[in-house]
Design an enzyme around this catalytic site. Structure first.
Site, short mmCIF file in Angstrom:
data_model
loop_
_atom_site.label_atom_id
_atom_site.label_comp_id
_atom_site.label_asym_id
_atom_site.label_seq_id
_atom_site.Cartn_x
_atom_site.Cartn_y
_atom_site.Cartn_z
N TYR A 51 -47.99 -10.79 -37.57
CA TYR A 51 -48.18 -11.79 -36.51
C TYR A 51 -47.39 -11.21 -35.43
O TYR A 51 -47.49 -11.72 -34.23
CB TYR A 51 -48.11 -13.32 -36.92
N HIS A 109 -49.55 -10.83 -48.15
CA HIS A 109 -50.45 -11.32 -47.44
C HIS A 109 -52.15 -11.11 -47.74
O HIS A 109 -52.69 -11.73 -47.70
CB HIS A 109 -50.42 -10.57 -45.94
#
Length: 279
Positions: A51, A109
């Site tokens: 991010y 992730h």
């Protein structure tokens, strides 16, 4: 803040029903949004290496003035860092960016099975936990076969699997499997990222019956199913509304009616963890 009891994993690790998602909350504005959310009562903050906002999240945590021990910050190891040495460095870099002595919850992730290094990445997280720079470890977007493999290879069961869950993609089997194993289900994109879902007549009707918004009805649906949700919100108004949703209880019939909105093609994008690669 909601008085709802937190959800608890197989080892006693607990998470509140609703946390703050931070995807695209970057820079000073992102830090301010995180600080505001914590001041409102959020105690679970979700970010990821990919991010590119771990610094903003860390700054927001510091600016909030809330005792660090009261906040659980989640971050995620990217696919390009699955290899042992790269994983070790990536975990350390996330900790430095966040400005914390240890990340509270560190996830893989995506499994990226065609690269076949997720088990190696899991062992790196186990090692980081043993070193004390990570408190709890989990995964994101893992299928049952991925969960089976990492537990067999590493001897450690994840405390969390963060997956796509929303009424168009309710993941009933996955939620049940996680509950059976004491793995907390955390829903990313819990509101489906779209206005179409919030305009569904059944959701609008249930919301009206409880004098709440359609978004709150969907978040209450997650809570009723034992699923932690992490909706993103930058404004204080939306942050408060989302947080308040944990205090609304839906009955079984309402939960079933929303779950019935599930679709075979309900994913938001072609994100099947068996084939999707995200580096």
């Amino acid at each position: 803040m909601s008085t709802l009891a937190p959800f608890t994993a197989h080892n006693g690790f607990a998470l509140p029903a609703i946390g703050l998602g931070t995807y695209r909350l970057n820079g000073e504005a992102g830090a301010a949004a995180v600080a505001a959310g914590i001041d409102l009562g959020y105690r679970l903050i979700d970010t990821a290496f990919n991010y590119e906002n771990e610094g903003a999240v860390g700054a927001g945590i510091t600016a909030s003035g809330v005792e660090r021990s009261q906040i659980t910050v989640t971050t995620k190891l990217p696919g390009r860092h699955h290899g042992g040495d790269r994983a070790r460095t990536s975990i350390e870099e996330s900790r430095f960016r966040l400005g914390v002595d240890a990340t509270d919850l560190h996830l893989i992730h995506w499994p990226n099975p065609s690269h076949d290094r997720y088990s190696e990445a899991w062992r790196a997280l186990i090692e980081a936990q043993q070193r004390g720079i990570v408190r709890q470890i989990g995964v994101s977007n893992f299928l049952p076969e991925h969960l089976d493999r990492i537990e067999a290879d590493g001897g450690v069961r994840p405390v969390v699997n963060q997956i796509e869950v929303h009424p168009y993609f309710p993941q009933t089997d996955a939620v049940a499997l996680h509950a059976e194993r004491g793995i907390l289900t955390v829903a990313w994109s819990p509101l489906g990222r779209g206005r179409e879902l919030l305009a569904e007549p059944v959701i609008v009707e249930i919301a009206a019956a409880h004098t709440i918004t359609p978004a709150q009805a969907v978040l209450a649906w997650h809570t009723a199913r034992g699923v932690v949700s992490i909706p993103k919100a930058s404004s204080a108004e939306h942050q408060q509304a989302n947080l308040d949703a944990a205090s609304f209880a839906l009955d079984d019939a309402e939960v079933e009616a929303i779950t019935a909105l599930g679709r075979a093609d309900g994913r938001l994008f072609d994100g099947d963890p068996a084939t999707h690669e995200e580096m």
